[in-house]
Design a protein around this motif. Structure first.
Motif, short mmCIF file in Angstrom:
data_model
loop_
_atom_site.label_atom_id
_atom_site.label_comp_id
_atom_site.label_asym_id
_atom_site.label_seq_id
_atom_site.Cartn_x
_atom_site.Cartn_y
_atom_site.Cartn_z
N GLU A 1 33.00 2.40 29.29
CA GLU A 1 32.40 1.10 29.01
C GLU A 1 32.79 0.55 27.65
N ILE A 2 32.80 1.42 26.65
CA ILE A 2 33.18 1.02 25.28
C ILE A 2 34.41 1.82 24.89
N PRO A 3 35.57 1.19 24.82
CA PRO A 3 36.82 1.94 24.63
C PRO A 3 37.11 2.34 23.19
N VAL A 4 36.11 2.30 22.31
CA VAL A 4 36.31 2.65 20.90
C VAL A 4 35.21 3.60 20.46
N ASN A 5 35.48 4.34 19.39
CA ASN A 5 34.42 5.09 18.72
C ASN A 5 33.64 4.10 17.86
N ARG A 6 32.34 4.08 18.00
CA ARG A 6 31.54 3.03 17.35
C ARG A 6 30.48 3.65 16.45
N VAL A 7 30.31 3.02 15.29
CA VAL A 7 29.27 3.40 14.33
C VAL A 7 28.45 2.15 14.03
N ILE A 8 27.12 2.27 14.11
CA ILE A 8 26.22 1.16 13.78
C ILE A 8 25.25 1.65 12.73
N CYS A 9 25.16 0.92 11.62
CA CYS A 9 24.33 1.33 10.49
C CYS A 9 23.30 0.24 10.18
N ARG A 10 22.09 0.67 9.90
CA ARG A 10 21.02 -0.24 9.50
C ARG A 10 20.84 -0.12 7.99
N LEU A 11 21.21 -1.18 7.27
CA LEU A 11 21.19 -1.18 5.81
C LEU A 11 19.97 -1.94 5.33
N GLU A 12 19.13 -1.27 4.54
CA GLU A 12 17.89 -1.89 4.05
C GLU A 12 17.98 -2.12 2.55
N GLY A 13 17.42 -3.24 2.12
CA GLY A 13 17.42 -3.61 0.72
C GLY A 13 17.59 -5.11 0.59
N ALA A 14 17.33 -5.62 -0.59
CA ALA A 14 17.42 -7.07 -0.81
C ALA A 14 18.88 -7.50 -0.87
N VAL A 15 19.29 -8.30 0.10
CA VAL A 15 20.63 -8.87 0.13
C VAL A 15 20.47 -10.35 -0.22
N ARG A 16 20.73 -10.70 -1.49
CA ARG A 16 20.39 -12.02 -1.99
C ARG A 16 21.45 -13.08 -1.63
N PRO A 17 21.06 -14.31 -1.53
CA PRO A 17 22.01 -15.37 -1.16
C PRO A 17 23.13 -15.50 -2.20
N GLY A 18 24.37 -15.63 -1.69
CA GLY A 18 25.51 -15.84 -2.56
C GLY A 18 25.98 -14.59 -3.28
N ARG A 19 25.39 -13.45 -3.01
CA ARG A 19 25.77 -12.22 -3.70
C ARG A 19 26.65 -11.35 -2.78
N SER A 20 27.48 -10.51 -3.45
CA SER A 20 28.39 -9.62 -2.73
C SER A 20 28.03 -8.17 -3.04
N TYR A 21 28.34 -7.29 -2.09
CA TYR A 21 27.90 -5.90 -2.19
C TYR A 21 29.03 -4.96 -1.75
N ASP A 22 29.07 -3.79 -2.40
CA ASP A 22 30.07 -2.77 -2.09
C ASP A 22 29.47 -1.68 -1.20
N LEU A 23 30.32 -1.09 -0.37
CA LEU A 23 29.95 0.03 0.48
C LEU A 23 31.00 1.12 0.35
N TYR A 24 30.56 2.38 0.37
CA TYR A 24 31.50 3.49 0.49
C TYR A 24 31.25 4.13 1.85
N LEU A 25 32.23 4.06 2.74
CA LEU A 25 32.05 4.48 4.12
C LEU A 25 32.43 5.93 4.38
N GLY A 26 33.17 6.54 3.45
CA GLY A 26 33.52 7.94 3.62
C GLY A 26 34.87 8.12 4.28
N PRO A 27 35.23 9.37 4.58
CA PRO A 27 36.56 9.67 5.13
C PRO A 27 36.62 9.49 6.64
N ALA A 28 37.62 8.78 7.10
CA ALA A 28 37.91 8.70 8.53
C ALA A 28 38.92 9.78 8.88
N SER A 29 38.63 10.54 9.92
CA SER A 29 39.54 11.61 10.34
C SER A 29 40.59 11.04 11.29
#
Length: 369
Positions: free
Chosen positions: A85-113
């Motif tokens: 049904e889904i032909p890809v490996n999928r990751v879904i993350c729920r990120l909590e915290g204040a995400v303010r208008p007009g602001r940008s944010y960094d993420l570190y996703l880790g190593p992909a094998s």
């Protein structure tokens, strides 16, 4: 269904949509990764809230080609593997915290094998403020790590942010270029002996790595006809015994000094279409020949010229099969054995004759006494 409902509840209640068109988008990702099979590629990323309101929960979806995986390290992420049904490996993350208008944010996703059999592919990212935009697979599992995937506010420095795609609904992607995927090869052989000698030759079709490769090299349901090696037998040799997964044929050349050419095609005998050839795995084609005449013309072992191999190094896709008539016989040698037997018989006959003469002489001497 109960499992899926529980996972959806754990992600949180649905909120009013604030999707890509509202300005929340993933906007910082590595554009291209060049890597090799069996390695890891470290991923970073980021997003921007282009809406006019503060968001306290956002959702990240990462889709990876089947041969790329992210470790289930974050407890606020859910991981599912590719299926029908889904032909890809999928990751879904729920990120909590204040995400303010007009602001940008960094993420570190880790190593992909990067899988051993991986080829070129891509990793894509989407952001949403609506849980309904990221439905979970019933087979999704929650991350087993103790850490949560978190974001940190960043300066919107020039050169770091990816331009918005022409299609607002299109995901941001990282192209994964897998180099040095595999090197398929055949080996050359030199046979040494004299006319009449019986010699053996071992031919191999081998994956030299560094990555694995699918074992199917044609469109058939199995590998009974997946030819991986073609042997042109040197004219000095006559085939005494061939492998069961090789088939021979002769062609007559008009006007040539050598009237016929003997060829064999060989296919894989032990790998079905769903298998892979891991680095170092091989197919073995043992032949037994008789040297029929003094002709030093070489033969050849070669892989068929087909795109299905997708081979990284074509320089070892063919090799010479040579006959060295000056050397000693390798393997069993029928004339040598016959000569040895003849010598043994002659020696035994001579010994018997000598014994008879000595016995006769002894009887003669005894009679005179």
């Amino acid at each position: 269904m109960a499992v899926a409902a529980g996972l959806l509840l754990s992600l949180g209640a649905a909120r009013p949509a604030a999707a890509e068109e509202d300005g929340l988008r993933f906007d910082e990702a590595i554009e291209q990764i060049t890597t090799s099979p069996g390695t890891k590629a470290y991923l970073s990323g980021g997003f921007t809230n282009g809406t006019d309101r503060t968001l306290d929960t956002v959702y990240l979806r990462i889709d990876l080609g089947r041969q790329f995986t992210l470790p289930d390290a974050y407890r606020n992420c859910w991981y599912s593997e590719a299926d029908t049904e889904i032909p890809v490996n999928r990751v879904i993350c729920r990120l909590e915290g204040a995400v303010r208008p007009g602001r940008s944010y960094d993420l570190y996703l880790g190593p992909a094998s990067i899988g051993l059999e991986a080829g070129n592919g891509r990793i894509s990212y989407r952001m949403s403020a609506d849980r309904g935009d990221v439905p979970l697979s019933p087979k999704a599992r929650r991350g087993s790590g103790l850490e949560t995937l978190a974001f940190t506010e960043r300066d919107r420095a020039e050169g770091r942010v990816r331009p918005a795609p022409a299609d607002p609904g299109a995901p941001v992607t990282t192209a994964v270029e897998v180099g040095g995927t595999h090197d398929l090869a055949v080996n050359g052989v030199t046979l040494r002996g004299r006319p009449g000698d019986v010699v053996k030759a071992d031919f191999f079709f081998v994956n030299k790595g560094p990555g694995a490769v699918g074992a199917s090299f044609d469109d058939e349901p199995d590998n009974e006809t997946a030819v991986v090696a073609e042997l042109t037998v040197p004219p000095a040799l006559e085939v005494v015994k061939s492998p069961r997964n090789c088939r021979g044929s002769r062609t007559r050349a008009k006007g040539e000094a050598t009237p016929t050419t003997t060829r064999y095609v060989c296919w894989q005998a032990r790998l079905d279409q769903g298998s892979v050839m891991s680095p170092g795995q091989f197919e073995h084609f043992p032949f037994t020949f008789r040297i029929d005449r003094a002709d030093g013309t070489p033969g050849r072992i070669a892989m068929p010229d087909r795109r299905e191999f997708e081979d990284d190094d074509p320089s070892n896709n063919s090799a010479a099969v040579e006959v060295d008539l000056a050397g000693a016989g390798s393997g069993s040698s029928a004339p040598w054995v016959a000569a040895s037997l003849l010598a043994a018989v002659l020696a035994l006959g001579g010994a018997v004759l000598w014994l008879r003469r000595r016995s006769s002489a002894a009887r003669t001497t005894g009679g005179d006494r």
